[in-house]
Design a protein around this motif. Structure first.
Motif, PDB file in Angstrom:
ATOM      1  N   LYS A 190       0.976  -1.194  -0.023  1.00 21.44           N
ATOM      2  CA  LYS A 190       0.091  -0.063   0.150  1.00 21.44           C
ATOM      3  C   LYS A 190       0.966   1.285  -0.014  1.00 21.44           C
ATOM      4  O   LYS A 190       2.092   1.146  -0.112  1.00 21.44           O
ATOM      5  N   THR A 191       0.174   2.424   0.000  1.00 27.91           N
ATOM      6  CA  THR A 191       0.963   3.632   0.065  1.00 27.91           C
ATOM      7  C   THR A 191       1.475   4.054   1.663  1.00 27.91           C
ATOM      8  O   THR A 191       1.097   3.226   2.585  1.00 27.91           O
ATOM      9  N   LYS A 192       2.420   4.657   1.706  1.00 32.93           N
ATOM     10  CA  LYS A 192       3.035   5.198   2.836  1.00 32.93           C
ATOM     11  C   LYS A 192       1.916   5.845   3.770  1.00 32.93           C
ATOM     12  O   LYS A 192       1.189   6.707   3.335  1.00 32.93           O
ATOM     13  N   PRO A 193       1.964   5.534   5.172  1.00 31.71           N
ATOM     14  CA  PRO A 193       0.706   6.113   5.785  1.00 31.71           C
ATOM     15  C   PRO A 193       0.986   7.805   5.809  1.00 31.71           C
ATOM     16  O   PRO A 193       1.927   8.230   5.936  1.00 31.71           O
ATOM     17  N   GLY A 194      -0.404   8.191   5.544  1.00 32.77           N
ATOM     18  CA  GLY A 194      -0.422   9.657   5.437  1.00 32.77           C
ATOM     19  C   GLY A 194      -0.207  10.139   3.984  1.00 32.77           C
ATOM     20  O   GLY A 194      -0.743  11.388   3.615  1.00 32.77           O
ATOM     21  N   ASN A 195       0.148   9.420   3.173  1.00 28.36           N
ATOM     22  CA  ASN A 195       0.176   9.656   1.561  1.00 28.36           C
ATOM     23  C   ASN A 195      -1.034   9.370   1.026  1.00 28.36           C
ATOM     24  O   ASN A 195      -1.797   8.366   1.148  1.00 28.36           O
ATOM     25  N   LYS A 196      -1.403  10.144  -0.041  1.00 23.72           N
ATOM     26  CA  LYS A 196      -2.650  10.077  -0.727  1.00 23.72           C
ATOM     27  C   LYS A 196      -2.311   9.470  -2.166  1.00 23.72           C
ATOM     28  O   LYS A 196      -3.196   8.829  -2.777  1.00 23.72           O
ATOM     29  N   SER A 197      -1.015   9.461  -2.699  1.00 19.33           N
ATOM     30  CA  SER A 197      -0.568   8.939  -3.999  1.00 19.33           C
ATOM     31  C   SER A 197       0.519   8.140  -3.728  1.00 19.33           C
ATOM     32  O   SER A 197       1.223   7.937  -2.960  1.00 19.33           O
ATOM     33  N   VAL A 198       0.587   7.334  -5.145  1.00 20.24           N
ATOM     34  CA  VAL A 198       1.890   6.436  -5.117  1.00 20.24           C
ATOM     35  C   VAL A 198       2.632   7.217  -6.455  1.00 20.24           C
ATOM     36  O   VAL A 198       2.088   7.935  -7.240  1.00 20.24           O
ATOM     37  N   SER A 199       3.965   7.342  -6.207  1.00 21.69           N
ATOM     38  CA  SER A 199       5.020   7.884  -7.237  1.00 21.69           C
ATOM     39  C   SER A 199       6.143   7.168  -7.305  1.00 21.69           C
ATOM     40  O   SER A 199       6.619   6.220  -6.553  1.00 21.69           O
ATOM     41  N   SER A 200       7.097   7.287  -8.250  1.00 22.98           N
ATOM     42  CA  SER A 200       8.397   6.582  -8.343  1.00 22.98           C
ATOM     43  C   SER A 200       9.545   7.665  -8.493  1.00 22.98           C
ATOM     44  O   SER A 200       9.182   8.651  -8.412  1.00 22.98           O
ATOM     45  N   SER A 201      10.455   7.091  -8.067  1.00 20.25           N
ATOM     46  CA  SER A 201      11.773   7.858  -8.123  1.00 20.25           C
ATOM     47  C   SER A 201      12.945   6.883  -8.991  1.00 20.25           C
ATOM     48  O   SER A 201      12.977   5.740  -8.345  1.00 20.25           O
ATOM     49  N   PHE A 202      13.921   7.562  -9.356  1.00 20.45           N
ATOM     50  CA  PHE A 202      14.963   6.739 -10.112  1.00 20.45           C
ATOM     51  C   PHE A 202      16.164   7.425  -9.333  1.00 20.45           C
ATOM     52  O   PHE A 202      16.372   8.495  -9.055  1.00 20.45           O
ATOM     53  N   VAL A 203      17.007   6.326  -9.067  1.00 18.76           N
ATOM     54  CA  VAL A 203      18.317   6.787  -8.330  1.00 18.76           C
ATOM     55  C   VAL A 203      19.333   6.741  -9.456  1.00 18.76           C
ATOM     56  O   VAL A 203      19.508   5.610 -10.108  1.00 18.76           O
ATOM     57  N   MET A 204      20.089   7.862  -9.867  1.00 22.26           N
ATOM     58  CA  MET A 204      21.128   7.702 -10.622  1.00 22.26           C
ATOM     59  C   MET A 204      22.725   8.010  -9.994  1.00 22.26           C
ATOM     60  O   MET A 204      22.711   9.124  -9.197  1.00 22.26           O
ATOM     61  N   ILE A 205      23.438   7.192 -10.153  1.00 26.06           N
ATOM     62  CA  ILE A 205      24.716   7.128  -9.535  1.00 26.06           C
ATOM     63  C   ILE A 205      25.702   6.966 -10.716  1.00 26.06           C
ATOM     64  O   ILE A 205      25.813   6.247 -11.426  1.00 26.06           O
ATOM     65  N   ARG A 206      26.600   8.171 -10.688  1.00 21.87           N
ATOM     66  CA  ARG A 206      27.599   8.050 -11.871  1.00 21.87           C
ATOM     67  C   ARG A 206      29.041   8.608 -11.365  1.00 21.87           C
ATOM     68  O   ARG A 206      29.043   9.538 -10.332  1.00 21.87           O
ATOM     69  N   GLU A 207      29.871   8.194 -12.028  1.00 21.10           N
ATOM     70  CA  GLU A 207      31.149   8.682 -11.642  1.00 21.10           C
ATOM     71  C   GLU A 207      31.778   9.927 -12.495  1.00 21.10           C
ATOM     72  O   GLU A 207      31.634   9.622 -13.644  1.00 21.10           O
ATOM     73  N   LYS A 208      32.338  10.856 -11.634  1.00 23.85           N
ATOM     74  CA  LYS A 208      32.616  12.011 -12.196  1.00 23.85           C
ATOM     75  C   LYS A 208      34.279  11.668 -13.019  1.00 23.85           C
ATOM     76  O   LYS A 208      34.779  10.601 -12.541  1.00 23.85           O
ATOM     77  N   ALA A 209      34.842  12.497 -13.763  1.00 24.42           N
ATOM     78  CA  ALA A 209      35.892  12.349 -14.364  1.00 24.42           C
ATOM     79  C   ALA A 209      37.075  12.217 -13.169  1.00 24.42           C
ATOM     80  O   ALA A 209      38.055  11.576 -13.372  1.00 24.42           O
TER      81      ALA A 209
END
Length: 135
Positions: free
Chosen positions: A19-38
């Motif tokens: 289910k959703t997090k208690p107190g939240n009304k909607s569901v959403s997504s997130s992407f985690v981007m990890i990249r190496e700098k020069a």
């Protein structure tokens, strides 16, 4: 999961079981981007919602922004939230710009401790030099 199965098929079991997090009304997504700098150090970013909500309301956008910031902290990222738009600080007009502006204000009210700014085009949100020019 989204590479092999549709996003809907990947998310559906979680929605049915967790289910959703208690107190939240909607569901959403997130992407985690990890990249190496020069220089060998890592850059880490959280982007949301890029998979669930097709046309979110201002309220859904605000909730997603705050939840993305919470997710960022889990990954040791100091959250700085940019509410993205095709407009930067009024450079464009329209219903979608108004919605992002409203979402920004709602997110700031919901989490005043967070650094939240908007409406911003991606280049202004990502580059301090561009932000200086556009904002």
């Amino acid at each position: 999961g989204g590479a092999t199965y549709s996003t809907a098929d990947t998310v559906r079991p979680a929605l049915q079981l967790v289910k959703t997090k208690p107190g939240n009304k909607s569901v959403s997504s997130s992407f985690v981007m990890i990249r190496e700098k020069a220089d060998g150090t890592e850059e880490k970013y959280i982007m949301g919602d890029c998979a669930i909500n097709i046309e979110p309301t201002a309220e859904e956008m605000a909730e997603c922004a705050v939840e993305c910031a919470h997710t960022a902290r889990i990954f040791d990222i100091d959250p700085k939230v940019a509410m993205l738009s095709y407009s930067t600080k009024g450079s464009g007009k329209g219903e979608n710009v108004d919605k992002v502006r409203t979402a920004t204000e709602l997110a700031k009210a919901a989490a005043p401790e967070l650094a939240i700014d908007g409406e911003l085009q991606f280049d202004a949100a990502f580059s301090p030099v561009v932000a200086q020019t556009k904002c």
